[in-house]
Design a protein around this motif. Structure first.
Motif, PDB file in Angstrom:
ATOM      1  N   LYS A 189      -2.115   4.805 -17.073  1.00  0.00           N
ATOM      2  CA  LYS A 189      -3.145   5.492 -16.301  1.00  0.00           C
ATOM      3  C   LYS A 189      -4.109   4.493 -15.683  1.00  0.00           C
ATOM      4  O   LYS A 189      -4.570   4.673 -14.546  1.00  0.00           O
ATOM      5  CB  LYS A 189      -3.893   6.492 -17.184  1.00  0.00           C
ATOM      6  N   PHE A 229       2.397   1.788  -3.493  1.00  0.00           N
ATOM      7  CA  PHE A 229       1.384   2.300  -4.421  1.00  0.00           C
ATOM      8  C   PHE A 229       1.100   3.782  -4.138  1.00  0.00           C
ATOM      9  O   PHE A 229       0.975   4.582  -5.081  1.00  0.00           O
ATOM     10  CB  PHE A 229       0.094   1.493  -4.293  1.00  0.00           C
ATOM     11  N   MET A 230       0.998   4.143  -2.861  1.00  0.00           N
ATOM     12  CA  MET A 230       0.730   5.540  -2.514  1.00  0.00           C
ATOM     13  C   MET A 230       1.889   6.436  -2.913  1.00  0.00           C
ATOM     14  O   MET A 230       1.682   7.585  -3.306  1.00  0.00           O
ATOM     15  CB  MET A 230       0.449   5.651  -1.009  1.00  0.00           C
ATOM     16  N   TYR A 266       2.810  10.730  -9.166  1.00  0.00           N
ATOM     17  CA  TYR A 266       1.976  10.977 -10.350  1.00  0.00           C
ATOM     18  C   TYR A 266       1.104  12.218 -10.143  1.00  0.00           C
ATOM     19  O   TYR A 266       0.882  12.994 -11.084  1.00  0.00           O
ATOM     20  CB  TYR A 266       1.109   9.764 -10.642  1.00  0.00           C
ATOM     21  N   LEU A 267       0.611  12.426  -8.927  1.00  0.00           N
ATOM     22  CA  LEU A 267      -0.194  13.614  -8.632  1.00  0.00           C
ATOM     23  C   LEU A 267       0.632  14.881  -8.812  1.00  0.00           C
ATOM     24  O   LEU A 267       0.154  15.869  -9.385  1.00  0.00           O
ATOM     25  CB  LEU A 267      -0.727  13.528  -7.198  1.00  0.00           C
ATOM     26  N   VAL A 307      -5.405   0.503  -2.762  1.00  0.00           N
ATOM     27  CA  VAL A 307      -4.899   1.021  -1.473  1.00  0.00           C
ATOM     28  C   VAL A 307      -5.858   0.746  -0.309  1.00  0.00           C
ATOM     29  O   VAL A 307      -5.445   0.183   0.716  1.00  0.00           O
ATOM     30  CB  VAL A 307      -4.553   2.520  -1.578  1.00  0.00           C
ATOM     31  N   LEU A 324       1.516   6.991  -6.611  1.00  0.00           N
ATOM     32  CA  LEU A 324       0.382   7.881  -6.859  1.00  0.00           C
ATOM     33  C   LEU A 324       0.704   9.317  -6.463  1.00  0.00           C
ATOM     34  O   LEU A 324       0.268  10.264  -7.128  1.00  0.00           O
ATOM     35  CB  LEU A 324      -0.845   7.389  -6.087  1.00  0.00           C
ATOM     36  N   SER A 327       0.827  -1.210   0.000  1.00  0.00           N
ATOM     37  CA  SER A 327       0.000   0.000   0.000  1.00  0.00           C
ATOM     38  C   SER A 327       0.860   1.257   0.000  1.00  0.00           C
ATOM     39  O   SER A 327       0.580   2.220  -0.724  1.00  0.00           O
ATOM     40  CB  SER A 327      -0.911  -0.015   1.235  1.00  0.00           C
ATOM     41  N   TYR A 340      -2.318   3.051 -12.689  1.00  0.00           N
ATOM     42  CA  TYR A 340      -2.355   3.961 -11.544  1.00  0.00           C
ATOM     43  C   TYR A 340      -3.741   3.965 -10.899  1.00  0.00           C
ATOM     44  O   TYR A 340      -3.864   4.045  -9.665  1.00  0.00           O
ATOM     45  CB  TYR A 340      -1.961   5.376 -11.964  1.00  0.00           C
ATOM     46  N   LEU A 341      -4.776   3.878 -11.729  1.00  0.00           N
ATOM     47  CA  LEU A 341      -6.140   3.799 -11.194  1.00  0.00           C
ATOM     48  C   LEU A 341      -6.322   2.513 -10.384  1.00  0.00           C
ATOM     49  O   LEU A 341      -6.943   2.519  -9.320  1.00  0.00           O
ATOM     50  CB  LEU A 341      -7.150   3.859 -12.342  1.00  0.00           C
ATOM     51  N   LEU A 364      -4.779   2.975  -7.062  1.00  0.00           N
ATOM     52  CA  LEU A 364      -5.619   3.810  -6.213  1.00  0.00           C
ATOM     53  C   LEU A 364      -6.753   2.994  -5.599  1.00  0.00           C
ATOM     54  O   LEU A 364      -7.054   3.121  -4.399  1.00  0.00           O
ATOM     55  CB  LEU A 364      -6.189   4.974  -7.033  1.00  0.00           C
TER      56      LEU A 364
END
Length: 228
Positions: free
Chosen positions: A196, A171-172, A178-179, A206, A175, A168, A199-200, A203
């Motif tokens: 994309k 992945f965060m 990427y943000l 998580v 993300l 988790s 990445y979704l 999200l």
């Protein structure tokens, strides 16, 4: 001999516990980083030039980095949950109950009020008069020393819990980068349409990973109390 084997087992669990998150971090970033932004073909290391031993060492060291990020993630998450509950005036409604369940310390409060914990404390109080002042971890360690055969199951559940938490975190981290990339001129991660979707998927994963962690961790902590 038995103590030596137990120490060896803990050492192996420690190595694996850092090695897997570090290796996963290496794989994820090697997959997601936009290589056009870098002068070398592979992230951090050239897989063809360097041997397996270097990959293992780098993964192990990165595992400690992931662990540090995870601890900080939990700290920030707990602070945010407390702030949200404060904004809700601590009212006993859906919002408070939803976020309280996701606080890392919530299971302790529930467990301390359980009949199982009270029975364990009452049984150990004769041998350890000050056990009322001990933390759950300390009581659990005492119980584990009395019944070492259950340690393998406990380590397995703890390992699963930590892996869910570390995945988790990774992945965060992706993300978060990427943000930043969306609102700046920085281009570190691949931005093609298929990525994309990846990445979704991260999200969405998580909160699911968080639920799995919250399932295994309290279970690992309760096992010694259930085998008095």
């Amino acid at each position: 001999m038995e103590k030596m084997m137990e120490s060896l087992k803990e050492f192996v669990w420690d190595i694996i516990g850092y090695l897997i998150p570090g290796a996963f971090l290496l794989i994820v970033f090697n997959f997601c980083l936009d290589k056009r932004e870098f002068e070398y073909d592979d992230f951090l290391i050239d897989w063809e030039v360097f041997g397996t031993s270097l990959v293992v060492i780098v993964s192990y060291v990165l595992g400690y980095l992931v662990y540090s990020f995870t601890k900080y993630k939990i700290y920030l998450q707990d602070r945010l949950i407390k702030f949200i509950i404060y904004l809700n005036y601590s009212r006993d409604n859906f919002i408070t109950r939803f976020f309280k369940k996701r606080h890392s310390e919530e299971w302790k409060e529930q467990f301390k009020n359980s009949k199982l914990y009270e029975a364990a404390i009452a049984k150990l109080k004769v041998e350890y008069p000050t056990i009322d002042t001990m933390e759950i971890n300390e009581v659990r360690n005492i119980l584990m020393s009395k019944n070492p055969t259950q340690s393998e199951t406990i380590y397995t559940f703890m390992f699963r819990s930590s892996i869910f938490d570390h995945v988790s975190t990774i992945f965060m981290l992706v993300l978060f980068i990427y943000l930043i990339q969306l609102f700046t001129s920085i281009e570190l991660l691949k931005d093609d349409i298929q990525y994309k979707y990846i990445y979704l998927s991260m999200l969405i994963s998580v909160p699911l990973l968080g639920n799995s962690k919250r399932f295994f961790f309290p279970k690992a902590m309760r096992i010694p109390f259930s085998n008095l």
